[in-house]
Design a protein around this motif. Structure first.
Motif, PDB file in Angstrom:
ATOM      1  N   ARG A  64       0.838  -1.197   0.000  1.00 53.71           N
ATOM      2  CA  ARG A  64       0.000   0.000   0.000  1.00 53.71           C
ATOM      3  C   ARG A  64       0.869   1.241   0.000  1.00 53.71           C
ATOM      4  NH1 ARG A  64      -3.782  -0.122   4.997  1.00 53.71           N
ATOM      5  NH2 ARG A  64      -1.848  -0.867   5.957  1.00 53.71           N
ATOM      6  N   CYS A  65       0.324   2.304  -0.509  1.00 52.32           N
ATOM      7  CA  CYS A  65       1.042   3.578  -0.480  1.00 52.32           C
ATOM      8  C   CYS A  65       1.235   4.011   0.973  1.00 52.32           C
ATOM      9  CB  CYS A  65       0.252   4.632  -1.256  1.00 52.32           C
ATOM     10  SG  CYS A  65       1.104   6.215  -1.426  1.00 52.32           S
ATOM     11  N   CYS A  82      -1.590  10.201   2.587  1.00 48.21           N
ATOM     12  CA  CYS A  82      -0.795   9.183   1.902  1.00 48.21           C
ATOM     13  C   CYS A  82      -0.113   9.805   0.687  1.00 48.21           C
ATOM     14  CB  CYS A  82      -1.674   8.014   1.458  1.00 48.21           C
ATOM     15  SG  CYS A  82      -2.560   7.189   2.810  1.00 48.21           S
ATOM     16  N   GLY A  83       1.072   9.338   0.401  1.00 45.26           N
ATOM     17  CA  GLY A  83       1.806   9.854  -0.750  1.00 45.26           C
ATOM     18  C   GLY A  83       3.155   9.195  -0.882  1.00 45.26           C
ATOM     19  N   SER A  94       2.967   1.668  -5.406  1.00 49.36           N
ATOM     20  CA  SER A  94       1.516   1.604  -5.236  1.00 49.36           C
ATOM     21  C   SER A  94       0.887   2.982  -5.112  1.00 49.36           C
ATOM     22  CB  SER A  94       1.168   0.773  -3.989  1.00 49.36           C
ATOM     23  OG  SER A  94       1.681  -0.541  -4.090  1.00 49.36           O
ATOM     24  N   CYS A  95       1.692   4.026  -5.124  1.00 50.39           N
ATOM     25  CA  CYS A  95       1.170   5.384  -4.961  1.00 50.39           C
ATOM     26  C   CYS A  95       0.778   5.967  -6.314  1.00 50.39           C
ATOM     27  CB  CYS A  95       2.214   6.286  -4.296  1.00 50.39           C
ATOM     28  SG  CYS A  95       2.668   5.787  -2.619  1.00 50.39           S
ATOM     29  N   SER A  96      -0.304   6.699  -6.305  1.00 49.75           N
ATOM     30  CA  SER A  96      -0.716   7.400  -7.520  1.00 49.75           C
ATOM     31  C   SER A  96       0.140   8.651  -7.705  1.00 49.75           C
ATOM     32  CB  SER A  96      -2.196   7.784  -7.432  1.00 49.75           C
ATOM     33  OG  SER A  96      -2.415   8.663  -6.337  1.00 49.75           O
ATOM     34  N   ILE A  97       0.463   8.950  -8.949  1.00 47.33           N
ATOM     35  CA  ILE A  97       1.275  10.121  -9.279  1.00 47.33           C
ATOM     36  C   ILE A  97       0.416  11.040 -10.146  1.00 47.33           C
ATOM     37  CG2 ILE A  97       3.461  10.937 -10.203  1.00 47.33           C
ATOM     38  CD1 ILE A  97       3.790   8.987  -7.915  1.00 47.33           C
ATOM     39  N   PRO A  98      -0.284  12.004  -9.550  1.00 50.64           N
ATOM     40  CA  PRO A  98      -1.162  12.871 -10.347  1.00 50.64           C
ATOM     41  C   PRO A  98      -0.407  13.667 -11.406  1.00 50.64           C
ATOM     42  CG  PRO A  98      -1.624  13.091  -7.987  1.00 50.64           C
ATOM     43  CD  PRO A  98      -0.343  12.332  -8.111  1.00 50.64           C
ATOM     44  N   SER A  99       0.800  14.130 -11.069  1.00 54.17           N
ATOM     45  CA  SER A  99       1.591  14.934 -12.014  1.00 54.17           C
ATOM     46  C   SER A  99       2.997  14.351 -12.095  1.00 54.17           C
ATOM     47  CB  SER A  99       1.640  16.400 -11.568  1.00 54.17           C
ATOM     48  OG  SER A  99       0.336  16.957 -11.501  1.00 54.17           O
ATOM     49  N   PRO A 100       3.206  13.327 -12.927  1.00 52.74           N
ATOM     50  CA  PRO A 100       4.539  12.715 -13.016  1.00 52.74           C
ATOM     51  C   PRO A 100       5.552  13.665 -13.632  1.00 52.74           C
ATOM     52  CG  PRO A 100       3.094  11.842 -14.715  1.00 52.74           C
ATOM     53  CD  PRO A 100       2.242  12.687 -13.829  1.00 52.74           C
ATOM     54  N   PHE A 191       8.890   6.044 -14.160  1.00 51.31           N
ATOM     55  CA  PHE A 191       8.661   7.212 -13.315  1.00 51.31           C
ATOM     56  C   PHE A 191       9.981   7.937 -13.073  1.00 51.31           C
ATOM     57  CE2 PHE A 191       8.571   8.952  -8.938  1.00 51.31           C
ATOM     58  CZ  PHE A 191       7.699  10.000  -9.183  1.00 51.31           C
TER      59      PHE A 191
END
Length: 238
Positions: A64-65, A82-83, A94-100, A191
């Motif tokens: 998990r993130c 979380c981040g 497992s973390c989302s990257i809104p602005s890679p 990433f």
């Protein structure tokens, strides 16, 4: 004695006879019926077990993130955020990257030992001698094909400039105006660009070479800023 005349059987009689016949047939083949019923039930149970097992594994901390309590809300309760900045290497995927991060484009440069040189069966005068493989100074060779040689040479000069356009105030933006290359291989997850994180040299392909230098890339992961150093080297393109 007169023959007895029987009329057609009624619908209920026919239905009763058909049901008895089918029941007798199914009773004789009871093992096959049990298998037909049990197979889908067993498959459904296996799917439920697998789904619960997968959910349990994915819910473990390392899958998990990463999260952290960074403050309290109006009710005085911990506010969990979380981040990627709160995650370790296993949790980060497992973390989302809104602005890679936006990485500059790079050419695939072959290793020095695999670059084109002059040999017994390749005798082009533009190619260097194979002794450059010993010192690792072989230039990169780029083929420009076409019927118009003058146009091809002009395109080659415009493709690989002789001046530097690295602006340290906005290095990511300025690197996009250079013909960069790397010997690193493409990774499954991009990433982080492998060219800048593989301890390999990042090449600036140009017609005239200069000594190599190092620079730092400003990287941001969520609310965390990181400086990544990279070795920058100029390489001649024929």
């Amino acid at each position: 004695m007169a023959d007895l005349v029987h009329g057609p059987a009624s619908f209920s009689t026919q239905a009763n006879a058909l049901l008895r016949k089918n029941f007798t047939f199914q009773k004789r083949d009871i093992k096959s019926n049990i298998r037909l019923i049990s197979v889908p039930i067993i498959l459904c149970l296996l799917l439920v077990f697998l789904q619960n097992w997968v959910n349990k594994e994915l819910d473990k901390p390392w899958n998990r993130c990463g999260c952290k309590c960074v403050g309290k809300n109006d009710e005085g309760k911990c506010e969990e955020v979380c981040g990627i900045e709160y995650s370790d290497l296993n949790q980060a995927v497992s973390c989302s990257i809104p602005s890679p991060l936006e990485w500059p484009p790079l050419l695939q440069i072959p290793e020095s030992t695999y670059r084109a040189v002059k040999t017994d069966f390749i005798s082009y005068e533009d190619l260097p001698d194979d002794s450059c493989k010993i010192s690792g100074s072989c230039p990169a060779t780029t083929l420009l094909t076409g019927t118009n040689k003058t146009l091809g040479e002009s395109m080659g000069r415009n493709l690989f400039s002789s001046g530097s356009t690295v602006d340290y105030s906005d290095i990511f933006y300025s690197l996009a105006y250079n013909a960069l290359g790397s010997e690193s291989q493409t990774k499954y997850l991009n990433f982080l660009e492998a060219a800048f994180f593989s301890n390999l040299t990042v090449y600036n392909v140009r017609s005239q070479c200069s000594p190599y230098f190092t620079f730092s890339l400003p990287l941001e992961f969520g609310s965390v800023s990181v400086q990544q150093g990279s070795r920058f080297m100029f390489i001649t393109a024929f």
